[in-house]
Design an enzyme around this catalytic site. Structure first.
Site, short mmCIF file in Angstrom:
data_model
loop_
_atom_site.label_atom_id
_atom_site.label_comp_id
_atom_site.label_asym_id
_atom_site.label_seq_id
_atom_site.Cartn_x
_atom_site.Cartn_y
_atom_site.Cartn_z
N MET A 74 -10.27 5.71 9.45
CA MET A 74 -9.88 7.04 8.96
C MET A 74 -11.14 7.69 8.41
SD MET A 74 -6.29 5.82 7.31
CE MET A 74 -6.77 4.10 7.40
N MET A 117 -11.43 3.92 5.07
CA MET A 117 -11.27 5.31 4.62
C MET A 117 -12.56 5.80 3.98
SD MET A 117 -7.59 4.94 2.78
CE MET A 117 -6.19 4.27 3.65
N GLY A 163 -1.41 3.52 1.00
CA GLY A 163 -0.28 2.64 1.30
C GLY A 163 0.91 3.04 0.45
N SER A 214 -1.40 -4.99 6.71
CA SER A 214 -2.56 -4.17 6.30
C SER A 214 -3.13 -4.70 4.99
CB SER A 214 -2.14 -2.72 6.11
OG SER A 214 -3.17 -2.04 5.40
N GLY A 220 -4.15 7.70 4.37
CA GLY A 220 -4.92 7.76 3.13
C GLY A 220 -4.44 6.79 2.07
N ASP A 226 2.33 2.85 12.04
CA ASP A 226 1.59 2.58 10.81
C ASP A 226 2.04 3.50 9.68
OD1 ASP A 226 -0.24 1.69 9.00
OD2 ASP A 226 -1.99 2.53 10.00
N GLY A 227 2.63 2.89 8.65
CA GLY A 227 2.98 3.62 7.44
C GLY A 227 4.46 3.55 7.10
N MET A 252 0.90 7.40 13.35
CA MET A 252 1.00 7.37 11.88
C MET A 252 2.38 7.88 11.47
SD MET A 252 -1.78 6.10 10.82
CE MET A 252 -1.32 6.22 9.09
O1 5SP Z 1 -3.40 3.48 7.52
C1 5SP Z 1 -2.64 3.34 6.57
C2 5SP Z 1 -2.55 4.35 5.49
O2 5SP Z 1 -3.44 5.36 5.72
C3 5SP Z 1 -1.75 2.17 6.60
O3 5SP Z 1 -2.23 1.13 7.40
C4 5SP Z 1 -1.24 1.66 5.26
O4 5SP Z 1 -2.09 0.70 4.72
C5 5SP Z 1 0.13 1.07 5.43
O5 5SP Z 1 0.64 0.73 4.19
P1 5SP Z 1 2.22 0.68 3.93
O6 5SP Z 1 2.76 2.05 4.19
O7 5SP Z 1 2.76 -0.34 4.89
O8 5SP Z 1 2.30 0.26 2.50
FE FE2 Z 2 -3.66 1.86 8.97
#
Ligand code: 5SP
Ligand code: FE2
Length: 222
Positions: free
Chosen positions: A68, A37, A144, A8, A142, A175-176, A137
């Site tokens: 988002m 976002m 990282g 990402s 929102g 994701d996340g 998610m």
């Molecule tokens: O969509 C999202 C956050 O909203 C993700 O894509 C983050 O960008 C992932 O980041 P990490 O948790 O891997 O640092």
């Molecule tokens: Fe994402």
């Protein structure tokens, strides 16, 4: 199928975005994950289609766009024109998910749906045939760098079982908060695509980290 890694660029250095895309281009990353976002669907603002348009010519990697934003239907064509290969919108952001999937596919892009951590995965089952990618998610969208929410694992298992039962090709993306600490358990649960922001860009050597994430589970014969 071998799993895919989608770094990402939310975690990239925005002042050196071209350099960071070049790094991903030279790496073994499969997709580039583009987090859009709007400050309304999520409490943060990142970037929009002008940035996608600027980075698209720098690599032939798949542009995996995670929107988002509220009213995503208004911007589907603009993201497709800017170079999105996959357009993922949030279940929670549209009243007409089936129509939106068709709208996305009419542009030539693949159609994805993202679910917030609190949204039940079986809400997608009635239109699963229409969905190319489900993005589960594993943090609240929102930002990282957040902590992985472990209840996501059961959603991965439930979704994988349904996809296999119906013999569909829908991919599961997580994701996340994803990194070496949880990649293996996610793949065992049925994930196909791992998004990694901080894990890649905060690593001492991002290309090596991408290789390590790609190699997770490689020794197993499935
Ligand atoms: O969509 C999202 C956050 O909203 C993700 O894509 C983050 O960008 C992932 O980041 P990490 O948790 O891997 O640092
Ligand atoms: Fe994402």
């Amino acid at each position: 199928m071998k799993h895919l890694i989608a770094p990402s660029i939310l975690a990239a250095d925005f002042a050196n975005m071209g350099r960071d895309i070049q790094m991903l281009h030279e790496s073994n990353a499969d997709w580039v994950h583009v987090d859009v976002m709007d400050g309304r669907f999520v409490p943060n603002i990142s970037f929009g289609f002008p940035v996608l348009k600027a980075i698209k010519p720098l690599t032939d990697k798949v542009m995996d766009c995670h929107l988002m934003i509220v009213e995503p239907e208004k911007y589907v064509e603009a993201f497709a024109a800017a170079g999105a290969d996959i357009i993922t919108i949030h279940y929670e952001a549209t009243n007409h998910l089936h129509r939106a999937m068709q709208q996305i596919k009419a542009t030539g892009a693949k159609a994805g749906v993202a679910l917030n951590p609190h949204t039940r995965v079986d809400l997608l089952f009635d239109i699963l045939e229409e969905i190319d990618l489900v993005c589960l998610m594993s943090v609240n969208p929102g930002f990282g760098g957040q902590k992985f929410i472990y209840s996501t694992l059961q959603k991965v298992r439930d979704l994988k079982a349904e996809i296999e039962r119906r013999n569909l090709t829908t991919k599961i993306e997580i994701d996340g908060g994803v990194g070496l600490q949880n990649a293996e358990v996610l793949l065992q649960a049925g994930a196909d695509v791992l998004v990694a922001g901080s894990a890649v860009f905060k690593a001492d050597n991002p290309k090596d980290m991408i290789d390590k994430l790609k190699q997770v589970g490689a020794e197993k014969v499935i």
